[in-house]
Design an enzyme around this catalytic site. Structure first.
Site, PDB file in Angstrom:
ATOM      1  N   VAL A   1       0.838  -1.206   0.000  1.00  0.00           N
ATOM      2  CA  VAL A   1       0.000   0.000   0.000  1.00  0.00           C
ATOM      3  C   VAL A   1       0.871   1.253   0.000  1.00  0.00           C
ATOM      4  CG1 VAL A   1      -1.877   1.210   1.168  1.00  0.00           C
ATOM      5  CG2 VAL A   1      -1.796  -1.284   1.224  1.00  0.00           C
TER       6      VAL A   1
ATOM      7  N   TYR B   1      -3.809 -10.951  14.907  1.00  0.00           N
ATOM      8  CA  TYR B   1      -3.864  -9.775  14.026  1.00  0.00           C
ATOM      9  C   TYR B   1      -5.148  -8.986  14.292  1.00  0.00           C
ATOM     10  CZ  TYR B   1      -4.134  -7.371   9.425  1.00  0.00           C
ATOM     11  OH  TYR B   1      -4.235  -6.463   8.395  1.00  0.00           O
TER      12      TYR B   1
ATOM     13  N   CYS C   1     -10.750  -4.046   2.262  1.00  0.00           N
ATOM     14  CA  CYS C   1     -10.928  -5.483   2.027  1.00  0.00           C
ATOM     15  C   CYS C   1      -9.575  -6.041   1.564  1.00  0.00           C
ATOM     16  CB  CYS C   1     -12.026  -5.714   0.999  1.00  0.00           C
ATOM     17  SG  CYS C   1     -11.756  -4.839  -0.560  1.00  0.00           S
TER      18      CYS C   1
ATOM     19  N   HIS D   1      -0.575 -13.370   0.811  1.00  0.00           N
ATOM     20  CA  HIS D   1      -2.019 -13.493   0.654  1.00  0.00           C
ATOM     21  C   HIS D   1      -2.288 -14.297  -0.614  1.00  0.00           C
ATOM     22  CE1 HIS D   1      -2.045 -10.008   3.425  1.00  0.00           C
ATOM     23  NE2 HIS D   1      -3.196 -10.529   3.809  1.00  0.00           N
TER      24      HIS D   1
ATOM     25  N   ARG E   1     -14.327 -13.469  -1.450  1.00  0.00           N
ATOM     26  CA  ARG E   1     -13.502 -12.323  -1.044  1.00  0.00           C
ATOM     27  C   ARG E   1     -13.804 -11.110  -1.919  1.00  0.00           C
ATOM     28  NH1 ARG E   1     -12.863 -15.308   2.551  1.00  0.00           N
ATOM     29  NH2 ARG E   1     -10.951 -16.179   3.435  1.00  0.00           N
TER      30      ARG E   1
HETATM   31  P1  NAP Z   1       3.263  -5.037   3.443  1.00  0.00           P
HETATM   32  O1  NAP Z   1       3.374  -4.933   1.967  1.00  0.00           O
HETATM   33  O2  NAP Z   1       3.616  -6.319   4.119  1.00  0.00           O
HETATM   34  O3  NAP Z   1       4.133  -3.862   4.070  1.00  0.00           O
HETATM   35  C1  NAP Z   1       4.304  -3.773   5.454  1.00  0.00           C
HETATM   36  C2  NAP Z   1       5.025  -2.482   5.742  1.00  0.00           C
HETATM   37  O4  NAP Z   1       5.188  -2.341   7.158  1.00  0.00           O
HETATM   38  C3  NAP Z   1       6.432  -2.425   5.126  1.00  0.00           C
HETATM   39  O5  NAP Z   1       6.693  -1.098   4.718  1.00  0.00           O
HETATM   40  C4  NAP Z   1       7.311  -2.805   6.306  1.00  0.00           C
HETATM   41  O6  NAP Z   1       8.643  -2.303   6.194  1.00  0.00           O
HETATM   42  C5  NAP Z   1       6.563  -2.119   7.436  1.00  0.00           C
HETATM   43  N1  NAP Z   1       6.879  -2.682   8.743  1.00  0.00           N
HETATM   44  C6  NAP Z   1       6.604  -3.937   9.189  1.00  0.00           C
HETATM   45  N2  NAP Z   1       7.103  -4.093  10.446  1.00  0.00           N
HETATM   46  C7  NAP Z   1       7.698  -2.917  10.779  1.00  0.00           C
HETATM   47  C8  NAP Z   1       8.407  -2.460  11.919  1.00  0.00           C
HETATM   48  N3  NAP Z   1       8.606  -3.246  12.990  1.00  0.00           N
HETATM   49  N4  NAP Z   1       8.901  -1.200  11.906  1.00  0.00           N
HETATM   50  C9  NAP Z   1       8.730  -0.391  10.828  1.00  0.00           C
HETATM   51  N5  NAP Z   1       8.053  -0.748   9.729  1.00  0.00           N
HETATM   52  C10 NAP Z   1       7.551  -2.011   9.698  1.00  0.00           C
HETATM   53  O7  NAP Z   1       1.789  -4.679   3.938  1.00  0.00           O
HETATM   54  P2  NAP Z   1       0.584  -4.004   3.132  1.00  0.00           P
HETATM   55  O8  NAP Z   1      -0.147  -5.114   2.480  1.00  0.00           O
HETATM   56  O9  NAP Z   1       1.068  -2.837   2.365  1.00  0.00           O
HETATM   57  O10 NAP Z   1      -0.319  -3.521   4.347  1.00  0.00           O
HETATM   58  C11 NAP Z   1      -0.471  -2.145   4.671  1.00  0.00           C
HETATM   59  C12 NAP Z   1      -1.564  -2.021   5.717  1.00  0.00           C
HETATM   60  O11 NAP Z   1      -2.809  -2.481   5.165  1.00  0.00           O
HETATM   61  C13 NAP Z   1      -1.319  -2.851   6.971  1.00  0.00           C
HETATM   62  O12 NAP Z   1      -1.675  -2.093   8.109  1.00  0.00           O
HETATM   63  C14 NAP Z   1      -2.243  -4.044   6.805  1.00  0.00           C
HETATM   64  O13 NAP Z   1      -2.632  -4.567   8.045  1.00  0.00           O
HETATM   65  C15 NAP Z   1      -3.402  -3.441   6.039  1.00  0.00           C
HETATM   66  N6  NAP Z   1      -4.180  -4.382   5.216  1.00  0.00           N
HETATM   67  C16 NAP Z   1      -3.561  -5.178   4.287  1.00  0.00           C
HETATM   68  C17 NAP Z   1      -4.334  -6.036   3.501  1.00  0.00           C
HETATM   69  C18 NAP Z   1      -3.723  -6.902   2.399  1.00  0.00           C
HETATM   70  O14 NAP Z   1      -4.477  -7.672   1.773  1.00  0.00           O
HETATM   71  N7  NAP Z   1      -2.447  -6.794   2.112  1.00  0.00           N
HETATM   72  C19 NAP Z   1      -5.734  -6.070   3.668  1.00  0.00           C
HETATM   73  C20 NAP Z   1      -6.332  -5.227   4.606  1.00  0.00           C
HETATM   74  C21 NAP Z   1      -5.547  -4.380   5.373  1.00  0.00           C
HETATM   75  P3  NAP Z   1       9.784  -3.137   5.372  1.00  0.00           P
HETATM   76  O15 NAP Z   1       9.425  -3.013   3.917  1.00  0.00           O
HETATM   77  O16 NAP Z   1      11.045  -2.448   5.698  1.00  0.00           O
HETATM   78  O17 NAP Z   1       9.704  -4.546   5.881  1.00  0.00           O
HETATM   79  P1  GDP Z   2      -7.695 -14.155   4.065  1.00  0.00           P
HETATM   80  O1  GDP Z   2      -8.469 -13.461   2.994  1.00  0.00           O
HETATM   81  O2  GDP Z   2      -7.391 -13.261   5.222  1.00  0.00           O
HETATM   82  O3  GDP Z   2      -8.338 -15.438   4.478  1.00  0.00           O
HETATM   83  O4  GDP Z   2      -6.236 -14.530   3.518  1.00  0.00           O
HETATM   84  P2  GDP Z   2      -5.641 -14.959   2.114  1.00  0.00           P
HETATM   85  O5  GDP Z   2      -5.486 -13.789   1.238  1.00  0.00           O
HETATM   86  O6  GDP Z   2      -4.405 -15.724   2.485  1.00  0.00           O
HETATM   87  O7  GDP Z   2      -6.726 -15.919   1.413  1.00  0.00           O
HETATM   88  C1  GDP Z   2      -6.932 -17.196   1.940  1.00  0.00           C
HETATM   89  C2  GDP Z   2      -7.882 -18.012   1.078  1.00  0.00           C
HETATM   90  O8  GDP Z   2      -7.298 -18.269  -0.209  1.00  0.00           O
HETATM   91  C3  GDP Z   2      -8.124 -19.381   1.709  1.00  0.00           C
HETATM   92  O9  GDP Z   2      -9.418 -19.842   1.334  1.00  0.00           O
HETATM   93  C4  GDP Z   2      -7.025 -20.227   1.061  1.00  0.00           C
HETATM   94  O10 GDP Z   2      -7.326 -21.615   1.105  1.00  0.00           O
HETATM   95  C5  GDP Z   2      -7.073 -19.691  -0.368  1.00  0.00           C
HETATM   96  N1  GDP Z   2      -5.831 -19.884  -1.151  1.00  0.00           N
HETATM   97  C6  GDP Z   2      -5.728 -20.577  -2.334  1.00  0.00           C
HETATM   98  N2  GDP Z   2      -4.464 -20.578  -2.796  1.00  0.00           N
HETATM   99  C7  GDP Z   2      -3.733 -19.821  -1.911  1.00  0.00           C
HETATM  100  C8  GDP Z   2      -2.357 -19.411  -1.857  1.00  0.00           C
HETATM  101  O11 GDP Z   2      -1.527 -19.730  -2.709  1.00  0.00           O
HETATM  102  N3  GDP Z   2      -1.997 -18.630  -0.798  1.00  0.00           N
HETATM  103  C9  GDP Z   2      -2.879 -18.215   0.164  1.00  0.00           C
HETATM  104  N4  GDP Z   2      -2.462 -17.426   1.151  1.00  0.00           N
HETATM  105  N5  GDP Z   2      -4.181 -18.609   0.153  1.00  0.00           N
HETATM  106  C10 GDP Z   2      -4.606 -19.383  -0.860  1.00  0.00           C
END
Ligand code: NAP
Ligand code: GDP
Length: 320
Positions: free
Chosen positions: A13, A135, A163, A178, A214
């Site tokens: 993000v 989490y 989402c 993910h 999802r």
């Molecule tokens: P991400 O790609 O895994 O990035 C995580 C970020 O947090 C990176 O910049 C990482 O720095 C930093 N970070 C982790 N631990 C840290 C620490 N101890 N000190 C300083 N920085 C730290 O995550 P994202 O997917 O962009 O997620 C962004 C936000 O959206 C999060 O709050 C997450 O919970 C939320 N979110 C994500 C999803 C999803 O599907 N991905 C869905 C809903 C909400 P480095 O790069 O240096 O490791």
């Molecule tokens: P969630 O949306 O928080 O449950 O997390 P994920 O983004 O990891 O999605 C999980 C769902 O995707 C579950 O139903 C898994 O069984 C399915 N899935 C299928 N293939 C994969 C894969 O390669 N990685 C992950 N993380 N999930 C998978």
């Protein structure tokens, strides 16, 4: 002048925000930080970062983040690290007089047993899905902290609830990822390893039954919405940032979109010995639509195509 500190600025993000800030030449100074700049689990390191940057606004994205399987194995770490990060960031934002903080929650923190669609009022209505309670509780507490800072000090600390997110700069690391980045990484590997095989003998494994539902948002769409919220959303109550309910897809349909983007013609088979996680977490974006009725989300298949293209073009540098 507005000075926006983006924690988690090096992640999925954070990079999307950087792209939009640069594309739109947004006003103010934007500072994107990752773990190299400060360990936000550490209070001294966090304070030193805020002393150095002196932000007026914070977009707080930093967190321990991962997909279903990473969460299932690491609930304690998800809980502790995220509690520490959030406490350090919010307290420093308060002490440094930041006028606004937007933190990121997630639709996966809502109660497991609930009515649908889920809305912003339901965050604390019952236990989360057991797969990711660490989490979920750490993220739910951000909402509690936001209210407490507002009640005690009048702070405008708020949160958004995206989402499932995907896009360029995602985390493609198998144990952590993910579903979409995980499938992109595995399908690319499968295609690479099976170059000589006829298409009908190639089999891609979808984990679980493929039936869970999802809502997926493209990271660049989310970045635009977060920037809009930073300027326009003036409430402590959380705001769901999600695509419409009718755009929800099954995990199997997501796998089909990834296959289409790779032009993979082999079979998709489900490994039902693997966990499904939460069956669905269908969220309503009614509140967002009431505030911003005309926002256009990128079509899911197009966003998957762009993400796959980005992955292939950046294969040597992606997180995998
Ligand atoms: P991400 O790609 O895994 O990035 C995580 C970020 O947090 C990176 O910049 C990482 O720095 C930093 N970070 C982790 N631990 C840290 C620490 N101890 N000190 C300083 N920085 C730290 O995550 P994202 O997917 O962009 O997620 C962004 C936000 O959206 C999060 O709050 C997450 O919970 C939320 N979110 C994500 C999803 C999803 O599907 N991905 C869905 C809903 C909400 P480095 O790069 O240096 O490791
Ligand atoms: P969630 O949306 O928080 O449950 O997390 P994920 O983004 O990891 O999605 C999980 C769902 O995707 C579950 O139903 C898994 O069984 C399915 N899935 C299928 N293939 C994969 C894969 O390669 N990685 C992950 N993380 N999930 C998978």
């Amino acid at each position: 002048m507005k000075k926006v500190l983006v924690t988690g600025g090096t992640g999925l993000v954070g990079n999307a925000l950087k792209t939009i800030v640069n594309e739109d030449s947004l006003e103010g100074e934007w500072i994107f930080v990752g773990t190299k700049d400060a360990d936000l689990t550490d209070s001294n390191s966090t304070r030193a970062l805020f002393d150095r940057v002196q932000p007026t606004h914070v977009v707080h994205l930093a967190a321990m983040v991962g997909g279903l399987f990473h969460n299932m194995n690491n609930n304690l770490d998800f809980l502790r690290k995220n509690l520490q990060i959030n406490d350090n960031v919010l307290q420093n934002a308060y002490e440094h007089g930041c006028v606004k903080v937007i933190s990121c929650l997630s639709t996966c923190i809502f109660p497991d047993k609930t009515s649908y669609p889920i809305d912003e009022t339901m965050v604390h209505n019952g236990p989360p899905h057991p797969s990711n309670y660490g989490y979920s509780y750490s993220k739910r507490l951000i909402d509690v902290q936001n209210h407490a800072y507002h009640d005690k000090h009048g702070c405008m600390f708020t949160s958004v609830i995206p989402c499932n997110i995907f896009g360029p700069h995602d985390n493609f690391k198998q144990e952590v990822s993910h579903v979409i980045p995980g499938m992109i990484n595995r399908m690319h590997q499968l295609i690479d390893e099976n170059k000589g095989l006829p298409e009908d003998r190639k089999e891609f494994v979808v984990y679980g039954t493929g039936k869970p539902l999802r809502q997926f948002i493209y990271s660049l769409d989310l970045a635009k919405l977060i920037i809009w919220a930073l300027v326009n959303y003036e409430s402590v109550e959380p705001l769901i940032l999600s695509v419409d309910e009718e755009n929800e897809v099954t995990i199997f349909e997501a796998a089909e979109a990834v296959a289409k983007a790779f032009d993979f013609k082999g079979k998709l088979i489900c490994d039902t010995s693997k966990a499904d996680g939460q069956y669905k977490k269908t969220a309503s974006n009614r509140k967002l639509r009431s505030l911003l009725p005309n926002f256009q989300f990128t079509a899911f298949e197009d966003a998957v195509k762009t993400s796959v293209k980005w992955y292939i073009e950046n294969i040597d540098n992606v997180r995998k």
